[in-house]
Design an enzyme around this catalytic site. Structure first.
Site, PDB file in Angstrom:
ATOM      1  N   SER A  82       0.795  -1.231   0.000  1.00 26.26           N
ATOM      2  CA  SER A  82       0.000   0.000   0.000  1.00 26.26           C
ATOM      3  C   SER A  82       0.828   1.283   0.000  1.00 26.26           C
ATOM      4  CB  SER A  82      -0.940   0.001   1.210  1.00 26.26           C
ATOM      5  OG  SER A  82      -0.220   0.320   2.376  1.00 26.26           O
ATOM      6  N   SER A 127      -8.807   2.983  -4.281  1.00 31.32           N
ATOM      7  CA  SER A 127      -8.072   4.121  -3.728  1.00 31.32           C
ATOM      8  C   SER A 127      -8.179   5.370  -4.591  1.00 31.32           C
ATOM      9  CB  SER A 127      -6.593   3.730  -3.626  1.00 31.32           C
ATOM     10  OG  SER A 127      -5.791   4.877  -3.471  1.00 31.32           O
ATOM     11  N   GLU A 129      -5.798   7.110  -5.216  1.00 29.43           N
ATOM     12  CA  GLU A 129      -4.591   7.135  -6.058  1.00 29.43           C
ATOM     13  C   GLU A 129      -4.934   6.786  -7.506  1.00 29.43           C
ATOM     14  OE1 GLU A 129      -0.959   7.589  -5.782  1.00 29.43           O
ATOM     15  OE2 GLU A 129      -1.883   8.926  -4.337  1.00 29.43           O
ATOM     16  N   TYR A 151       1.500   1.457  -8.024  1.00 30.43           N
ATOM     17  CA  TYR A 151       0.430   1.160  -7.057  1.00 30.43           C
ATOM     18  C   TYR A 151      -0.929   1.573  -7.619  1.00 30.43           C
ATOM     19  CZ  TYR A 151      -2.610   1.920  -2.987  1.00 30.43           C
ATOM     20  OH  TYR A 151      -3.669   1.928  -2.116  1.00 30.43           O
ATOM     21  N   ARG A 186      -1.529   4.282  11.901  1.00 36.54           N
ATOM     22  CA  ARG A 186      -0.980   4.444  10.558  1.00 36.54           C
ATOM     23  C   ARG A 186       0.489   4.035  10.559  1.00 36.54           C
ATOM     24  NH1 ARG A 186      -2.101   4.518   5.195  1.00 36.54           N
ATOM     25  NH2 ARG A 186      -2.395   6.614   4.347  1.00 36.54           N
ATOM     26  N   THR A 192       1.651  11.492   7.242  1.00 35.94           N
ATOM     27  CA  THR A 192       1.043  12.016   8.489  1.00 35.94           C
ATOM     28  C   THR A 192       1.749  11.441   9.708  1.00 35.94           C
ATOM     29  OG1 THR A 192      -0.580  10.239   8.408  1.00 35.94           O
ATOM     30  CG2 THR A 192      -1.285  12.406   7.581  1.00 35.94           C
TER      31      THR A 192
HETATM   32  P1  NDP Z   1      -1.621  -1.202   5.451  1.00 35.02           P
HETATM   33  O1  NDP Z   1      -0.405  -1.035   4.622  1.00 35.02           O
HETATM   34  O2  NDP Z   1      -1.646  -0.739   6.867  1.00 35.02           O
HETATM   35  O3  NDP Z   1      -2.031  -2.754   5.448  1.00 35.02           O
HETATM   36  C1  NDP Z   1      -1.861  -3.549   4.301  1.00 35.02           C
HETATM   37  C2  NDP Z   1      -2.178  -4.982   4.682  1.00 35.02           C
HETATM   38  O4  NDP Z   1      -1.979  -5.814   3.532  1.00 35.02           O
HETATM   39  C3  NDP Z   1      -1.258  -5.550   5.777  1.00 35.02           C
HETATM   40  O5  NDP Z   1      -2.045  -6.324   6.653  1.00 35.02           O
HETATM   41  C4  NDP Z   1      -0.300  -6.428   4.993  1.00 35.02           C
HETATM   42  O6  NDP Z   1       0.235  -7.495   5.730  1.00 35.02           O
HETATM   43  C5  NDP Z   1      -1.266  -6.971   3.929  1.00 35.02           C
HETATM   44  N1  NDP Z   1      -0.557  -7.594   2.821  1.00 35.02           N
HETATM   45  C6  NDP Z   1       0.543  -7.147   2.165  1.00 35.02           C
HETATM   46  N2  NDP Z   1       0.942  -8.037   1.239  1.00 35.02           N
HETATM   47  C7  NDP Z   1       0.058  -9.083   1.298  1.00 35.02           C
HETATM   48  C8  NDP Z   1      -0.044 -10.324   0.606  1.00 35.02           C
HETATM   49  N3  NDP Z   1       0.825 -10.672  -0.344  1.00 35.02           N
HETATM   50  N4  NDP Z   1      -1.057 -11.154   0.945  1.00 35.02           N
HETATM   51  C9  NDP Z   1      -1.941 -10.811   1.915  1.00 35.02           C
HETATM   52  N5  NDP Z   1      -1.886  -9.664   2.612  1.00 35.02           N
HETATM   53  C10 NDP Z   1      -0.890  -8.808   2.306  1.00 35.02           C
HETATM   54  O7  NDP Z   1      -2.835  -0.530   4.643  1.00 35.02           O
HETATM   55  P2  NDP Z   1      -4.151   0.211   5.183  1.00 35.02           P
HETATM   56  O8  NDP Z   1      -4.729  -0.565   6.301  1.00 35.02           O
HETATM   57  O9  NDP Z   1      -3.867   1.652   5.321  1.00 35.02           O
HETATM   58  O10 NDP Z   1      -5.093   0.077   3.899  1.00 35.02           O
HETATM   59  C11 NDP Z   1      -5.938  -1.049   3.698  1.00 35.02           C
HETATM   60  C12 NDP Z   1      -6.239  -1.177   2.211  1.00 35.02           C
HETATM   61  O11 NDP Z   1      -6.878   0.004   1.747  1.00 35.02           O
HETATM   62  C13 NDP Z   1      -5.036  -1.371   1.297  1.00 35.02           C
HETATM   63  O12 NDP Z   1      -5.439  -2.190   0.233  1.00 35.02           O
HETATM   64  C14 NDP Z   1      -4.739   0.026   0.786  1.00 35.02           C
HETATM   65  O13 NDP Z   1      -4.072  -0.030  -0.443  1.00 35.02           O
HETATM   66  C15 NDP Z   1      -6.138   0.569   0.664  1.00 35.02           C
HETATM   67  N6  NDP Z   1      -6.285   2.000   0.795  1.00 35.02           N
HETATM   68  C16 NDP Z   1      -5.786   2.646   1.897  1.00 35.02           C
HETATM   69  C17 NDP Z   1      -5.988   3.984   2.071  1.00 35.02           C
HETATM   70  C18 NDP Z   1      -5.443   4.725   3.251  1.00 35.02           C
HETATM   71  O14 NDP Z   1      -5.407   5.963   3.206  1.00 35.02           O
HETATM   72  N7  NDP Z   1      -5.076   4.043   4.338  1.00 35.02           N
HETATM   73  C19 NDP Z   1      -6.777   4.764   1.079  1.00 35.02           C
HETATM   74  C20 NDP Z   1      -7.276   3.975  -0.012  1.00 35.02           C
HETATM   75  C21 NDP Z   1      -7.051   2.637  -0.129  1.00 35.02           C
HETATM   76  P3  NDP Z   1       1.655  -7.338   6.548  1.00 35.02           P
HETATM   77  O15 NDP Z   1       1.296  -6.623   7.814  1.00 35.02           O
HETATM   78  O16 NDP Z   1       2.074  -8.733   6.767  1.00 35.02           O
HETATM   79  O17 NDP Z   1       2.565  -6.535   5.661  1.00 35.02           O
HETATM   80  P1  GDR Z   2      -0.212   8.541  -0.410  1.00 35.15           P
HETATM   81  O1  GDR Z   2       0.269   8.728   1.102  1.00 35.15           O
HETATM   82  O2  GDR Z   2       0.917   8.411  -1.351  1.00 35.15           O
HETATM   83  O3  GDR Z   2      -1.217   9.623  -0.677  1.00 35.15           O
HETATM   84  O4  GDR Z   2      -0.926   7.119  -0.343  1.00 35.15           O
HETATM   85  P2  GDR Z   2       1.643   9.246   1.716  1.00 35.15           P
HETATM   86  O5  GDR Z   2       1.316   9.626   3.111  1.00 35.15           O
HETATM   87  O6  GDR Z   2       2.765   8.285   1.509  1.00 35.15           O
HETATM   88  O7  GDR Z   2       1.967  10.556   0.841  1.00 35.15           O
HETATM   89  C1  GDR Z   2       1.118  11.686   0.835  1.00 35.15           C
HETATM   90  C2  GDR Z   2       1.811  12.847   0.155  1.00 35.15           C
HETATM   91  O8  GDR Z   2       2.874  13.317   0.990  1.00 35.15           O
HETATM   92  C3  GDR Z   2       4.006  13.596   0.158  1.00 35.15           C
HETATM   93  N1  GDR Z   2       5.236  13.519   0.948  1.00 35.15           N
HETATM   94  C4  GDR Z   2       5.698  12.449   1.596  1.00 35.15           C
HETATM   95  N2  GDR Z   2       5.176  11.205   1.730  1.00 35.15           N
HETATM   96  C5  GDR Z   2       5.872  10.311   2.483  1.00 35.15           C
HETATM   97  N3  GDR Z   2       5.365   9.078   2.662  1.00 35.15           N
HETATM   98  N4  GDR Z   2       7.072  10.627   3.072  1.00 35.15           N
HETATM   99  C6  GDR Z   2       7.631  11.861   2.952  1.00 35.15           C
HETATM  100  O9  GDR Z   2       8.699  12.123   3.493  1.00 35.15           O
HETATM  101  C7  GDR Z   2       6.911  12.825   2.187  1.00 35.15           C
HETATM  102  N5  GDR Z   2       7.129  14.121   1.875  1.00 35.15           N
HETATM  103  C8  GDR Z   2       6.121  14.538   1.131  1.00 35.15           C
HETATM  104  C9  GDR Z   2       3.931  12.542  -0.932  1.00 35.15           C
HETATM  105  O10 GDR Z   2       4.750  12.895  -2.029  1.00 35.15           O
HETATM  106  C10 GDR Z   2       2.441  12.549  -1.206  1.00 35.15           C
HETATM  107  O11 GDR Z   2       2.127  13.569  -2.099  1.00 35.15           O
HETATM  108  C11 GDR Z   2      -1.754   6.723   0.750  1.00 35.15           C
HETATM  109  C12 GDR Z   2      -1.628   5.211   0.931  1.00 35.15           C
HETATM  110  O12 GDR Z   2      -2.315   4.841   2.104  1.00 35.15           O
HETATM  111  C13 GDR Z   2      -2.222   4.486  -0.236  1.00 35.15           C
HETATM  112  O13 GDR Z   2      -2.239   3.090   0.032  1.00 35.15           O
HETATM  113  C14 GDR Z   2      -3.655   4.980  -0.441  1.00 35.15           C
HETATM  114  O14 GDR Z   2      -4.247   4.323  -1.522  1.00 35.15           O
HETATM  115  C15 GDR Z   2      -3.662   6.482  -0.653  1.00 35.15           C
HETATM  116  O15 GDR Z   2      -3.092   7.092   0.490  1.00 35.15           O
HETATM  117  C16 GDR Z   2      -5.061   7.035  -0.835  1.00 35.15           C
END
Ligand code: NDP
Ligand code: GDR
Length: 327
Positions: A82, A127, A129, A151, A186, A192
């Site tokens: 993710s 997402s 994204e 992604y 997170r 964040t």
């Molecule tokens: P996290 O990165 O916190 O969690 C991802 C989860 O996916 C973990 O439990 C990880 O397991 C598991 N995973 C990774 N690889 C595999 C695999 N090969 N098989 C099975 N499970 C796997 O993500 P979030 O909880 O933040 O997000 C949940 C979902 O929502 C994700 O699909 C993300 O892309 C999507 N999403 C998130 C957003 C956000 O802002 N948080 C916004 C929009 C969509 P492990 O702990 O073992 O790595």
């Molecule tokens: P995002 O989240 O890419 O939107 O994906 P992230 O928090 O990684 O980045 C948000 C924005 O911040 C800018 N940025 C940085 N980001 C990170 N991680 N580290 C840094 O140091 C930094 N400086 C600036 C990035 O460029 C970006 O613009 C998240 C994930 O949870 C995805 O799985 C999910 O689908 C989307 O949100 C919606």
């Protein structure tokens, strides 16, 4: 007692969704990947009533087994690679897990349902994204998708495959197009939490500064606890559908820094922030802001936690955590 199967149960959303479903009386099964996954302890500690199954989204037979054991009424596919930045470095793996993994679990769902496709409902974690180089402001369900990272491309594949299973087989399949949602749970790789953790350490004198990439990007940030409720609501509808889940407000990284430092009583955030091209992305998503009208009107869903409350909650949690670690 309804039964739910959650992939990605060790992640931020997996934990909140487990808590929500357990509080509603569900029997919850969580899929955990890998041998001796260290996050299994977090699941056992946080949601001890979740029944843990072993499996991986890239291994179809492990998914088939998970369905056979859990016999779910509802499946929530939250598992994914993710972290957007990581997806450029591991594009093939990201495509396999975040993209083709969706096909695998949809196929496992269909095999499990057999002749009665109505026996199971499916949620896909899509997402914002997927909007990437945004073609509408704000973004809604009908906005053209233009992903900007491996992604994002993988999520588009999963999104359309979910719609295709709905249209081809009549599966009750919903795709939640969730905008960024955050919490004290997170992962520290996301901006964040990277900021709130650093603010706590700077406040406690454990660190001097924080180094970031692009400070101009804008995101529609909400609270993860609110967003998992929208997932559940989607699966309670008579039909599967696609929904944008967002606050409808956008904030810059600079505003995030201002609010986070202020929450710790530090006014001049610029004195503590450095920039390094290392954290810039090959292609950036500049502006995300979602239109959650459909979620509000159809699901009766609304976000409850404001951006300022969210970031303050995260800073306070990180201050408590860092103090405990420093003891
Ligand atoms: P996290 O990165 O916190 O969690 C991802 C989860 O996916 C973990 O439990 C990880 O397991 C598991 N995973 C990774 N690889 C595999 C695999 N090969 N098989 C099975 N499970 C796997 O993500 P979030 O909880 O933040 O997000 C949940 C979902 O929502 C994700 O699909 C993300 O892309 C999507 N999403 C998130 C957003 C956000 O802002 N948080 C916004 C929009 C969509 P492990 O702990 O073992 O790595
Ligand atoms: P995002 O989240 O890419 O939107 O994906 P992230 O928090 O990684 O980045 C948000 C924005 O911040 C800018 N940025 C940085 N980001 C990170 N991680 N580290 C840094 O140091 C930094 N400086 C600036 C990035 O460029 C970006 O613009 C998240 C994930 O949870 C995805 O799985 C999910 O689908 C989307 O949100 C919606």
């Amino acid at each position: 007692m309804p039964r739910a199967l959650i992939t990605g149960v060790t992640g931020q959303d997996g934990l909140y969704l487990s808590e929500l479903l357990l509080s509603k009386g569900y029997e919850v099964y969580g899929l955990v990947r890998g041998q001796n996954n260290p996050k299994i302890e977090l699941v056992r500690r946080t949601v001890p009533d979740v029944k843990i199954l072993t499996g991986d989204l890239t291994d179809l037979s492990s998914l088939v087994r998970a369905f056979s054991v859990s016999q779910p009424d509802e499946v929530y596919n939250l598992g994914a690679i993710s972290f957007v930045a990581y997806s450029w470095e591991n594009a093939s793996l990201t495509s396999d897990v975040t993209g083709k993994g969706v096909l695998n679990i949809l196929e496992a769902t269909r095999l499990y349902a057999g002749d009665d496709i109505s026996k199971v409902r499916f949620y896909q974690a899509s997402s914002s994204e997927m909007y990437g180089k945004v073609q509408d402001v704000p973004q809604k369900e009908s906005t053209l998708l233009w992903p900007r990272s491996p992604y994002g491309v993988a999520k588009v594949f999963g999104h359309y495959m979910t719609i295709n299973y709905r249209e081809s087989y009549g599966l009750h399949a919903s795709s939640g197009i969730l905008f960024n949602h955050e919490s004290p749970r997170r992962g520290p790789e996301f901006v964040t939490r990277k900021v709130t953790q650093a603010v706590a350490r700077i406040k406690l004198g454990l660190q001097d500064s924080v180094t970031l990439g692009n400070l101009d990007a804008k995101r529609d940030w909400g609270f993860a606890g609110d967003y998992v409720d929208a997932m559940w609501r989607m699966l309670q509808q008579p039909e599967g559908d696609d929904y944008v889940v967002a606050t409808g407000q956008t904030q810059s990284i600079e505003r995030l820094l201002e609010v986070a430092f202020q929450a710790a009583g530090i006014e001049d955030w610029r004195a503590y922030v450095k920039q390094d091209p290392r954290f810039m992305r090959p292609a950036e998503v500049d502006l995300l802001i979602g239109d959650p009208t459909k979620a509000r009107e159809v699901l009766g869903w609304e976000p409850k936690v404001s951006f300022e409350e969210l970031i303050t909650m995260m800073v306070e949690s990180d201050l408590a955590e860092q103090k405990a670690l420093a003891r």
